[in-house]
Design a protein around this motif. Structure first.
Motif, PDB file in Angstrom:
ATOM      1  N   PRO A 112       0.825  -1.218   0.000  1.00 31.06           N
ATOM      2  CA  PRO A 112       0.000   0.000   0.000  1.00 31.06           C
ATOM      3  C   PRO A 112       0.857   1.266   0.000  1.00 31.06           C
ATOM      4  CG  PRO A 112      -0.855  -1.598   1.569  1.00 31.06           C
ATOM      5  CD  PRO A 112       0.459  -2.144   1.084  1.00 31.06           C
ATOM      6  N   ASP A 113       0.352   2.303  -0.661  1.00 34.08           N
ATOM      7  CA  ASP A 113       1.127   3.532  -0.822  1.00 34.08           C
ATOM      8  C   ASP A 113       1.604   4.112   0.508  1.00 34.08           C
ATOM      9  OD1 ASP A 113       0.771   3.319  -3.523  1.00 34.08           O
ATOM     10  OD2 ASP A 113      -0.835   4.807  -3.655  1.00 34.08           O
ATOM     11  N   GLU A 114       0.727   4.130   1.519  1.00 37.83           N
ATOM     12  CA  GLU A 114       1.087   4.715   2.810  1.00 37.83           C
ATOM     13  C   GLU A 114       2.215   3.925   3.471  1.00 37.83           C
ATOM     14  OE1 GLU A 114      -1.019   5.928   7.087  1.00 37.83           O
ATOM     15  OE2 GLU A 114      -2.244   5.252   5.393  1.00 37.83           O
ATOM     16  N   GLU A 115       2.128   2.610   3.413  1.00 38.52           N
ATOM     17  CA  GLU A 115       3.168   1.769   4.002  1.00 38.52           C
ATOM     18  C   GLU A 115       4.481   1.914   3.239  1.00 38.52           C
ATOM     19  OE1 GLU A 115       4.136  -2.958   4.919  1.00 38.52           O
ATOM     20  OE2 GLU A 115       2.110  -2.340   4.314  1.00 38.52           O
ATOM     21  N   ALA A 116       4.402   1.962   1.915  1.00 40.80           N
ATOM     22  CA  ALA A 116       5.606   2.122   1.103  1.00 40.80           C
ATOM     23  C   ALA A 116       6.282   3.457   1.403  1.00 40.80           C
ATOM     24  CB  ALA A 116       5.257   2.015  -0.377  1.00 40.80           C
ATOM     25  N   ALA A 117       5.489   4.514   1.529  1.00 44.53           N
ATOM     26  CA  ALA A 117       6.051   5.835   1.819  1.00 44.53           C
ATOM     27  C   ALA A 117       6.750   5.843   3.180  1.00 44.53           C
ATOM     28  CB  ALA A 117       4.960   6.895   1.779  1.00 44.53           C
ATOM     29  N   PHE A 118       6.141   5.173   4.169  1.00 45.82           N
ATOM     30  CA  PHE A 118       6.771   5.094   5.484  1.00 45.82           C
ATOM     31  C   PHE A 118       8.104   4.363   5.403  1.00 45.82           C
ATOM     32  CE2 PHE A 118       7.548   2.367   9.201  1.00 45.82           C
ATOM     33  CZ  PHE A 118       7.839   3.347  10.141  1.00 45.82           C
ATOM     34  N   LEU A 119       8.133   3.238   4.701  1.00 47.00           N
ATOM     35  CA  LEU A 119       9.362   2.453   4.598  1.00 47.00           C
ATOM     36  C   LEU A 119      10.455   3.218   3.857  1.00 47.00           C
ATOM     37  CD1 LEU A 119       7.889  -1.074   3.835  1.00 47.00           C
ATOM     38  CD2 LEU A 119       8.964  -0.308   5.966  1.00 47.00           C
ATOM     39  N   VAL A 120      10.084   3.931   2.792  1.00 44.32           N
ATOM     40  CA  VAL A 120      11.066   4.718   2.046  1.00 44.32           C
ATOM     41  C   VAL A 120      11.690   5.777   2.958  1.00 44.32           C
ATOM     42  CG1 VAL A 120      11.338   6.435   0.227  1.00 44.32           C
ATOM     43  CG2 VAL A 120      10.096   4.316  -0.236  1.00 44.32           C
ATOM     44  N   GLY A 121      10.861   6.481   3.706  1.00 41.95           N
ATOM     45  CA  GLY A 121      11.373   7.488   4.631  1.00 41.95           C
ATOM     46  C   GLY A 121      12.219   6.878   5.734  1.00 41.95           C
ATOM     47  N   LEU A 122      11.785   5.715   6.235  1.00 45.31           N
ATOM     48  CA  LEU A 122      12.525   5.046   7.294  1.00 45.31           C
ATOM     49  C   LEU A 122      13.907   4.623   6.822  1.00 45.31           C
ATOM     50  CD1 LEU A 122      12.533   3.753  10.137  1.00 45.31           C
ATOM     51  CD2 LEU A 122      11.568   1.688   9.085  1.00 45.31           C
ATOM     52  N   PHE A 123      13.971   3.973   5.662  1.00 44.82           N
ATOM     53  CA  PHE A 123      15.264   3.512   5.163  1.00 44.82           C
ATOM     54  C   PHE A 123      16.173   4.684   4.793  1.00 44.82           C
ATOM     55  CE2 PHE A 123      12.948  -0.551   3.751  1.00 44.82           C
ATOM     56  CZ  PHE A 123      13.216  -1.159   4.963  1.00 44.82           C
ATOM     57  N   ALA A 124      15.592   5.748   4.269  1.00 42.76           N
ATOM     58  CA  ALA A 124      16.397   6.909   3.898  1.00 42.76           C
ATOM     59  C   ALA A 124      17.096   7.503   5.116  1.00 42.76           C
ATOM     60  CB  ALA A 124      15.529   7.964   3.222  1.00 42.76           C
ATOM     61  N   SER A 125      16.433   7.436   6.287  1.00 41.06           N
ATOM     62  CA  SER A 125      17.050   7.970   7.497  1.00 41.06           C
ATOM     63  C   SER A 125      17.974   6.952   8.161  1.00 41.06           C
ATOM     64  CB  SER A 125      15.972   8.430   8.491  1.00 41.06           C
ATOM     65  OG  SER A 125      15.130   7.340   8.868  1.00 41.06           O
ATOM     66  N   LEU A 126      17.526   5.723   8.324  1.00 31.63           N
ATOM     67  CA  LEU A 126      18.325   4.725   9.024  1.00 31.63           C
ATOM     68  C   LEU A 126      19.599   4.359   8.268  1.00 31.63           C
ATOM     69  CD1 LEU A 126      15.766   2.134  10.460  1.00 31.63           C
ATOM     70  CD2 LEU A 126      17.061   3.878  11.686  1.00 31.63           C
ATOM     71  N   LEU A 127      19.550   4.448   6.943  1.00 38.35           N
ATOM     72  CA  LEU A 127      20.680   4.015   6.134  1.00 38.35           C
ATOM     73  C   LEU A 127      21.492   5.195   5.614  1.00 38.35           C
ATOM     74  CD1 LEU A 127      18.795   1.180   4.207  1.00 38.35           C
ATOM     75  CD2 LEU A 127      20.337   0.941   6.167  1.00 38.35           C
ATOM     76  N   ASP A 128      21.586   6.222   6.440  1.00 45.38           N
ATOM     77  CA  ASP A 128      22.364   7.408   6.046  1.00 45.38           C
ATOM     78  C   ASP A 128      23.731   7.450   6.717  1.00 45.38           C
ATOM     79  OD1 ASP A 128      21.758   8.013   8.663  1.00 45.38           O
ATOM     80  OD2 ASP A 128      20.788   9.931   8.245  1.00 45.38           O
ATOM     81  N   GLY A 129      24.100   6.357   7.392  1.00 46.29           N
ATOM     82  CA  GLY A 129      25.391   6.290   8.073  1.00 46.29           C
ATOM     83  C   GLY A 129      25.317   6.513   9.565  1.00 46.29           C
ATOM     84  N   ARG A 130      24.172   6.895  10.085  1.00 46.70           N
ATOM     85  CA  ARG A 130      24.063   7.192  11.519  1.00 46.70           C
ATOM     86  C   ARG A 130      24.319   5.959  12.399  1.00 46.70           C
ATOM     87  NH1 ARG A 130      18.083   9.230  12.233  1.00 46.70           N
ATOM     88  NH2 ARG A 130      18.626  10.182  10.235  1.00 46.70           N
TER      89      ARG A 130
END
Length: 278
Positions: A226-244
């Protein structure tokens, strides 16, 4: 564990999940009685009328939100379940959280405010994500892992270590009450390096292909997420996988008095079990 603690009853939400089922095994091995809280046992995160039967008479509970600890509905759900548990006399609560996930902080705060002794276990990326869940199908069937992690490093942690830390937190009196424990594996690897280790162990030509979060989101949509779930996952991975999260945490050694299991050992165990057999 004292004799009193050996008589403990521990409620385990997500008892069939990567951490939950290992936690149930570890708790039983430590002498505790385990009460799985799942739909199979009549418990439903979405139906609050099912919560009391799962919690009544228990001494401790492990809370793992069914989607993600930082999901939009997680803080309300975890907070409500934690308050219900405290009201029914459950003395100790442990929440599975994630290192570096700012979206998870409201859920952690909801646990703290529930009125019971609490411990938050912030975990690095599970090693078992490569052999259990949606990612393994890509490696097993297509020989390729497509993921938006780039060349970022992650100290992949064995879910068995996470489970052992949670059991210790719940069965060690108030030793870890009011603490945030961060757990990781013992070394940093990129996702590409992790897949290369799996390829070497299995003898298969497995590859990793990095994509942007946006491209990964489009892939999720194509698979029917679902679009809402996909958008959440995209945002989550973009932050978690930024090297932090490209650093080690000492929670496993702090709690268990030993080093965390290495990724290579996990790979050997999973390969022996046939996790990546074509």
């Amino acid at each position: 564990m004292t004799d009193t603690e050996r008589d403990m009853t521990v409620v385990v939400t997500g008892a069939s999940g990567r951490v939950g089922r290992r936690l149930a095994h570890a708790a039983r091995a430590a002498g505790a009685a385990v009460r799985p809280a799942s739909r199979a046992s009549g418990f439903d995160w979405q139906d609050r009328s099912t919560w009391a039967d799962a919690l009544r008479g228990a001494d401790a509970a492990f809370l793992a939100h069914p989607s993600d600890v930082g999901a939009p509905d997680a803080a309300e759900a975890v907070g409500a379940l934690a308050r219900e548990a405290a009201g029914l006399g459950v003395r100790r609560l442990a929440l599975l959280s994630a290192r570096g996930e700012e979206q998870a902080r409201p859920t952690e705060e909801a646990l703290r405010d529930a009125g019971a002794d609490w411990t938050v276990v912030r975990s690095a990326w599970f090693a078992q994500n490569f052999s259990e869940g949606p990612l393994v199908a890509e490696l097993r069937e297509r020989g390729e892992l497509v993921f938006p992690a780039g060349e970022v490093q992650e100290p992949f942690v064995d879910a068995r270590d996470v489970a052992d830390v949670v059991v210790a937190a719940l069965t060690s009196g108030d030793r870890y009450a009011g603490q945030v424990l961060e757990v990781s594996g013992p070394r940093l690897l990129t996702f590409g390096e992790a897949v290369a280790e799996i390829a070497k162990e299995t003898g298969r030509a497995l590859t990793y292909r990095a994509v942007s979060p946006a491209e990964y989101g489009a892939n999720l949509a194509a698979f029917g997420v679902p679009d809402e779930e996909a958008a959440f996952l995209v945002g989550l991975f973009a932050s978690l996988l930024d090297g932090r999260n490209a650093h080690l945490s000492d929670g496993v050694r702090q709690v268990l008095g030993r080093p965390p299991r290495d990724f290579g050992g996990y790979v050997r165990d999973a390969a022996t079990a046939g996790a990546w057999d074509a």
